[in-house]
Motif scaffolding. Structure first.
Motif, PDB file in Angstrom:
ATOM      1  N   ASP A   1      -4.939  -0.883  -1.678  1.00 42.21           N
ATOM      2  CA  ASP A   1      -4.237  -0.090  -2.674  1.00 42.21           C
ATOM      3  C   ASP A   1      -3.927   1.284  -2.082  1.00 42.21           C
ATOM      4  OD1 ASP A   1      -4.376  -2.052  -4.686  1.00 42.21           O
ATOM      5  OD2 ASP A   1      -6.468  -1.457  -5.122  1.00 42.21           O
ATOM      6  N   PRO A   2      -2.696   1.750  -2.255  1.00 38.71           N
ATOM      7  CA  PRO A   2      -2.351   3.073  -1.706  1.00 38.71           C
ATOM      8  C   PRO A   2      -3.093   4.180  -2.441  1.00 38.71           C
ATOM      9  CG  PRO A   2      -0.564   2.234  -3.062  1.00 38.71           C
ATOM     10  CD  PRO A   2      -1.565   1.125  -2.945  1.00 38.71           C
TER      11      PRO A   2
ATOM     12  N   LEU B   1       3.553   6.774  -0.495  1.00 30.53           N
ATOM     13  CA  LEU B   1       3.996   7.063   0.864  1.00 30.53           C
ATOM     14  C   LEU B   1       5.184   8.023   0.835  1.00 30.53           C
ATOM     15  CD1 LEU B   1       3.897   3.521   2.534  1.00 30.53           C
ATOM     16  CD2 LEU B   1       2.222   5.361   2.760  1.00 30.53           C
TER      17      LEU B   1
ATOM     18  N   TYR C   1      -2.861  -1.114   3.349  1.00 31.13           N
ATOM     19  CA  TYR C   1      -3.269   0.274   3.151  1.00 31.13           C
ATOM     20  C   TYR C   1      -4.724   0.395   3.591  1.00 31.13           C
ATOM     21  CZ  TYR C   1       1.003   0.937   0.456  1.00 31.13           C
ATOM     22  OH  TYR C   1       2.307   1.016   0.077  1.00 31.13           O
TER      23      TYR C   1
ATOM     24  N   VAL D   1      -1.685   3.416   7.155  1.00 28.35           N
ATOM     25  CA  VAL D   1      -0.957   2.289   6.616  1.00 28.35           C
ATOM     26  C   VAL D   1      -0.482   1.459   7.799  1.00 28.35           C
ATOM     27  CG1 VAL D   1       1.223   3.573   6.545  1.00 28.35           C
ATOM     28  CG2 VAL D   1       0.919   1.549   5.104  1.00 28.35           C
TER      29      VAL D   1
ATOM     30  N   LEU E   1      -1.364   8.614   7.341  1.00 23.36           N
ATOM     31  CA  LEU E   1      -0.724   9.044   6.099  1.00 23.36           C
ATOM     32  C   LEU E   1      -0.388  10.521   6.084  1.00 23.36           C
ATOM     33  CD1 LEU E   1      -2.764   7.002   3.465  1.00 23.36           C
ATOM     34  CD2 LEU E   1      -0.533   6.502   4.489  1.00 23.36           C
TER      35      LEU E   1
END
Length: 407
Positions: free
Chosen positions: A291-292, A296, A330, A335, A395
């Motif tokens: 899960d982010p 992004l 993720y 990522v 990220l």
């Protein structure tokens, strides 16, 4: 009056005119006092004053005096000789020594100028003492003090002028440096934009045209036996052309890719896999893991989408694969995008050089995209064992990469 000296500014011109008027005024004063005071040799005093004035006036007119220190020294010697005659005839000539100090300090070299001032002061003191038939310390104070003031003023002005010239040169160098820096930044910006355009064109228009070519070839092969399949291929080619037209228009407008508008990167990658499976004889599947922690950036999304497009295009054109797995992961502060196919593979150490006619820019462009965002690109392949491509991006990319998202 001397080419060796710096070019005259409005201030120095005003000072020069003041000096000219001072000399003329003092010579006129000596002549007038000789007449009104009914002094002996009044005619000779007037003649000496006129001769001294004419000799002085010749200096600014003669070009040699302005261009040569030697000519200036000869002119000063002539003026000094005329002044000495006037001083011998009248004590009023002593006042002319003061403007002579400034001329000597300005036109002669530093040491020679000081020596000339000292000699002029000595002559002035001696000449005045002769006319007074006696000598006292007070007679020496005036010429000596005038000489000291002249030296202090001229040296102070020269120091200020040198400082001003130094600052002027520094400003000119700074201006030139800023111009060079601006030109260098412009060149760097042009090169960076060219690099960005090359990547975008390769990953969008070039790959789209390649896909259209493959579809039209498939339609050509299917046309005699299966017209319905040929029509399907032609329709897919038309759709691919429409998609690439949209890419080109948005690309010209410097906007985000249309496949990312109003959707997420995961959805765009899934749609890419679906489209690739529908248009070509390959099954492309998309997987999402993790899960982010935060959305992004546009730079990340554009880079990963372009890498996926280029990798799948290479798989369709060169790998002869039946399946391709696209995985977006993720991983906390990173990522990752993995594309794995079951094609015939290749030796990564034997890749052909990029060529404008045959292509071969795909891997270089993908690697440039990941490096621009501080990431890495890994390729694992061998003949007969398929290919695995992994792009890993932090990220929090370097700030220098932000222009990638906002060209």
């Amino acid at each position: 009056m001397n080419s060796a000296a710096p070019a005259l500014t409005p201030t120095t011109r005003a000072l020069a005119w003041c000096l000219h008027l001072l000399v003329i005024g003092l010579l006129s004063l000596a002549a007038v006092r000789a007449v009104t005071g009914e002094r002996p040799h009044a005619g000779w005093i007037i003649a000496a004053s006129v001769l001294c004035g004419l000799t002085y006036a010749a200096g600014p007119v003669l070009p040699g005096v302005r261009r040569s220190r030697r000519a200036a020294a000869l002119w000063l010697a002539a003026v000094g000789a005329c002044w000495t005659v006037l001083l011998a005839l009248s004590a009023d000539g002593v006042w002319v020594a003061f403007p002579l100090y400034f001329l000597q300090l300005h036109l002669l070299p530093r040491r020679a100028g000081v020596a000339a001032v000292v000699a002029t002061a000595v002559v002035a003191i001696a000449g005045f003492a002769v006319h007074q038939d006696s000598f006292s310390a007070a007679m020496a104070i005036g010429p000596a003090l005038g000489a000291a003031v002249a030296v202090a003023v001229v040296w102070g002005y020269q120091a200020l002028y040198r400082e001003s010239e130094h600052r002027r040169r520094l400003i000119e160098e700074l201006t030139a440096t800023r111009a060079d820096l601006a030109a260098a930044e412009h060149t760097a910006g042009v090169l960076a934009e060219r690099d960005r355009l090359a990547r975008e064109i390769h990953d969008t228009l070039a790959q789209g045209l390649s896909s259209i070519q493959l579809l039209l070839r498939a339609a050509e092969r299917a046309l005699p036996q299966a017209p319905q399949n040929a029509a399907r291929y032609v329709n897919q080619a038309r759709q691919a052309a429409a998609d690439n037209l949209a890419e080109a228009r948005r690309f010209v407008a410097a906007l985000t890719p249309p496949t990312l508008e109003g959707t997420t990167l995961a959805d765009a990658l899934e749609r890419l896999c679906t489209t690739t499976s529908a248009r070509h004889r390959i099954t492309a599947r998309f997987h999402l893991t993790g899960d982010p922690a935060a959305p992004l950036t546009t730079a990340h999304e554009v880079a990963l989408l372009r890498i996926a497009q280029s990798a799948l295009a290479n798989t369709v054109r060169h790998a002869g694969a039946t399946t391709a797995e696209v995985t977006l992961s993720y991983l906390g502060d990173h990522v990752a995008l993995d594309i794995v196919d079951d094609g015939h593979g290749f030796d990564p150490t034997l890749l052909p050089a990029s060529d404008p006619e045959t292509g071969g820019f795909g891997l270089a462009v993908m690697r440039a995209r990941t490096q621009a965002l501080g990431g890495t690109l890994t390729i694992e392949s061998a003949p007969g064992r398929g290919t695995a491509l992994a792009a890993r991006l932090p990220l929090t990319p370097p700030s220098a990469t932000e222009p990638e998202a906002h060209p």
